[in-house]
Design a protein around this motif. Sequence first.
Motif, PDB file in Angstrom:
ATOM      1  N   ASN A  38     -63.269 -53.414 150.274  1.00 20.19           N
ATOM      2  CA  ASN A  38     -62.668 -52.236 150.936  1.00 20.19           C
ATOM      3  C   ASN A  38     -61.693 -51.644 149.944  1.00 20.19           C
ATOM      4  N   LEU A  39     -62.128 -50.617 149.220  1.00 20.05           N
ATOM      5  CA  LEU A  39     -61.329 -50.070 148.128  1.00 20.05           C
ATOM      6  C   LEU A  39     -60.025 -49.459 148.628  1.00 20.05           C
ATOM      7  N   SER A  40     -60.036 -48.969 149.864  1.00 21.34           N
ATOM      8  CA  SER A  40     -58.826 -48.312 150.377  1.00 21.34           C
ATOM      9  C   SER A  40     -57.694 -49.303 150.607  1.00 21.34           C
ATOM     10  N   GLU A  41     -58.019 -50.582 150.773  1.00 21.35           N
ATOM     11  CA  GLU A  41     -56.994 -51.591 151.005  1.00 21.35           C
ATOM     12  C   GLU A  41     -56.467 -52.196 149.711  1.00 21.35           C
ATOM     13  N   MET A  42     -57.066 -51.834 148.567  1.00 19.72           N
ATOM     14  CA  MET A  42     -56.653 -52.390 147.289  1.00 19.72           C
ATOM     15  C   MET A  42     -55.549 -51.538 146.677  1.00 19.72           C
ATOM     16  N   LYS A  76     -53.417 -49.848 143.430  1.00 21.80           N
ATOM     17  CA  LYS A  76     -53.889 -49.128 142.261  1.00 21.80           C
ATOM     18  C   LYS A  76     -54.140 -50.082 141.100  1.00 21.80           C
ATOM     19  N   LYS A  77     -53.294 -51.119 140.998  1.00 17.77           N
ATOM     20  CA  LYS A  77     -53.467 -52.079 139.912  1.00 17.77           C
ATOM     21  C   LYS A  77     -54.779 -52.840 140.060  1.00 17.77           C
ATOM     22  N   GLU A  78     -55.113 -53.210 141.318  1.00 20.00           N
ATOM     23  CA  GLU A  78     -56.376 -53.903 141.550  1.00 20.00           C
ATOM     24  C   GLU A  78     -57.565 -52.977 141.289  1.00 20.00           C
ATOM     25  N   LEU A  79     -57.394 -51.705 141.696  1.00 20.20           N
ATOM     26  CA  LEU A  79     -58.462 -50.737 141.426  1.00 20.20           C
ATOM     27  C   LEU A  79     -58.660 -50.546 139.925  1.00 20.20           C
ATOM     28  N   TYR A  80     -57.575 -50.523 139.201  1.00 17.65           N
ATOM     29  CA  TYR A  80     -57.668 -50.323 137.763  1.00 17.65           C
ATOM     30  C   TYR A  80     -58.371 -51.512 137.093  1.00 17.65           C
ATOM     31  N   SER A  87     -57.531 -44.628 132.830  1.00 19.38           N
ATOM     32  CA  SER A  87     -56.068 -44.673 132.691  1.00 19.38           C
ATOM     33  C   SER A  87     -55.403 -43.383 133.163  1.00 19.38           C
ATOM     34  N   LYS A  88     -56.148 -42.305 133.264  1.00 12.85           N
ATOM     35  CA  LYS A  88     -55.586 -41.016 133.679  1.00 12.85           C
ATOM     36  C   LYS A  88     -55.803 -40.730 135.159  1.00 12.85           C
ATOM     37  N   MET A  89     -56.487 -41.630 135.867  1.00 12.27           N
ATOM     38  CA  MET A  89     -56.835 -41.366 137.261  1.00 12.27           C
ATOM     39  C   MET A  89     -55.722 -41.828 138.190  1.00 12.27           C
ATOM     40  N   THR A  90     -55.628 -41.118 139.327  1.00 17.47           N
ATOM     41  CA  THR A  90     -54.741 -41.548 140.397  1.00 17.47           C
ATOM     42  C   THR A  90     -55.454 -42.604 141.216  1.00 17.47           C
ATOM     43  N   LYS A  91     -54.737 -43.159 142.222  1.00 19.15           N
ATOM     44  CA  LYS A  91     -55.329 -44.184 143.074  1.00 19.15           C
ATOM     45  C   LYS A  91     -56.540 -43.635 143.810  1.00 19.15           C
ATOM     46  N   GLU A  92     -56.440 -42.402 144.331  1.00 17.18           N
ATOM     47  CA  GLU A  92     -57.548 -41.805 145.061  1.00 17.18           C
ATOM     48  C   GLU A  92     -58.741 -41.557 144.137  1.00 17.18           C
ATOM     49  N   GLU A 137     -60.488 -44.781 143.492  1.00 14.81           N
ATOM     50  CA  GLU A 137     -61.316 -45.187 144.630  1.00 14.81           C
ATOM     51  C   GLU A 137     -62.649 -44.440 144.614  1.00 14.81           C
ATOM     52  N   GLN A 138     -62.580 -43.120 144.400  1.00 16.12           N
ATOM     53  CA  GLN A 138     -63.811 -42.323 144.400  1.00 16.12           C
ATOM     54  C   GLN A 138     -64.747 -42.720 143.244  1.00 16.12           C
ATOM     55  N   ALA A 139     -64.138 -42.890 142.058  1.00 13.35           N
ATOM     56  CA  ALA A 139     -64.964 -43.239 140.891  1.00 13.35           C
ATOM     57  C   ALA A 139     -65.588 -44.622 141.046  1.00 13.35           C
ATOM     58  N   LEU A 140     -64.793 -45.571 141.568  1.00  8.90           N
ATOM     59  CA  LEU A 140     -65.324 -46.918 141.765  1.00  8.90           C
ATOM     60  C   LEU A 140     -66.400 -46.940 142.838  1.00  8.90           C
TER      61      LEU A 140
END
Length: 263
Positions: free
Chosen positions: A22-26, A28-32, A44-49, A52-55
């Motif tokens: 569930n990407l929304s519960e992760m 930003k560091k975990e998403l990165y 490195s230039k992406m926001t948290k949102e 999530e979309q790219a992943l």
Amino acid sequence: MGESSGTVPRNLPVTGRRRNMNLSEMTKKELYRLAVELNLANRSKMTKEELEQALDKAMSDNKTHSSTEQHKVHPSPVLPEKISPPEYPIPDRYQIDTAVLLPVNPRKEYVYWEVADNTVNRFKVQHESPEISFVLKVFGGNETDSGEELASVRVGRYGNWFFDLYVPDKMIWAEIGLMDNKGNYFAVAHSRKVRMPSDKISEMIDEETWMTVGEKIEDIYRLSGVNELDSAVPGSVRIFQEVMRFLETNASSSGTTAKREGR
């Protein structure tokens, strides 16, 4: 923040369990960290949102690709065609007018023959005979005359035949010919003239005189030192007696000489 810095958190699911994430519960560091694992560009230039979309898109593409590969039908490997060696069967015919006679013994002969198709077709046209017969004949005589017919049989266009002609020590030969519908015979090919084997013991006598076994033995013993043989005693008995006498004489002479010399 560099793209290669940091470590993946312990609670980050493994790659095989990404479908349950569930990407929304992760954070930003975990998403990165997940983006590093999936090698997303510009992470490195992406926001948290944006992460999530790219992943989410990257994981969906990977899932589709894996499913496609799983159900993809792979063709069986094409094996090289086995090349069989060429075969050269012995033909039944050679299209050559032929007649050959081979003696087997004084009372049996073997003959094989062939008449070419061109010969048959030409004969039919020249003699206006659509129906023809093949005749095999055997002749006997000497090397100069035409000979007399010894046997005749109707045969096929090609084949072989055994004749039982008792003609020892005689010259014979075979002939294959064609006969038209009027009974006229025309020779096509004939064999060489051959002499049949004789049925008697050869009259040639070896003029060389052979030494008998006894004479050979006598010569051998003469070479060994026995000079005189008693001709009154025949054969091997005489030779044995003379040899023993010779040996006894030599033995006695040797003993006398040894005593004189004090041996």
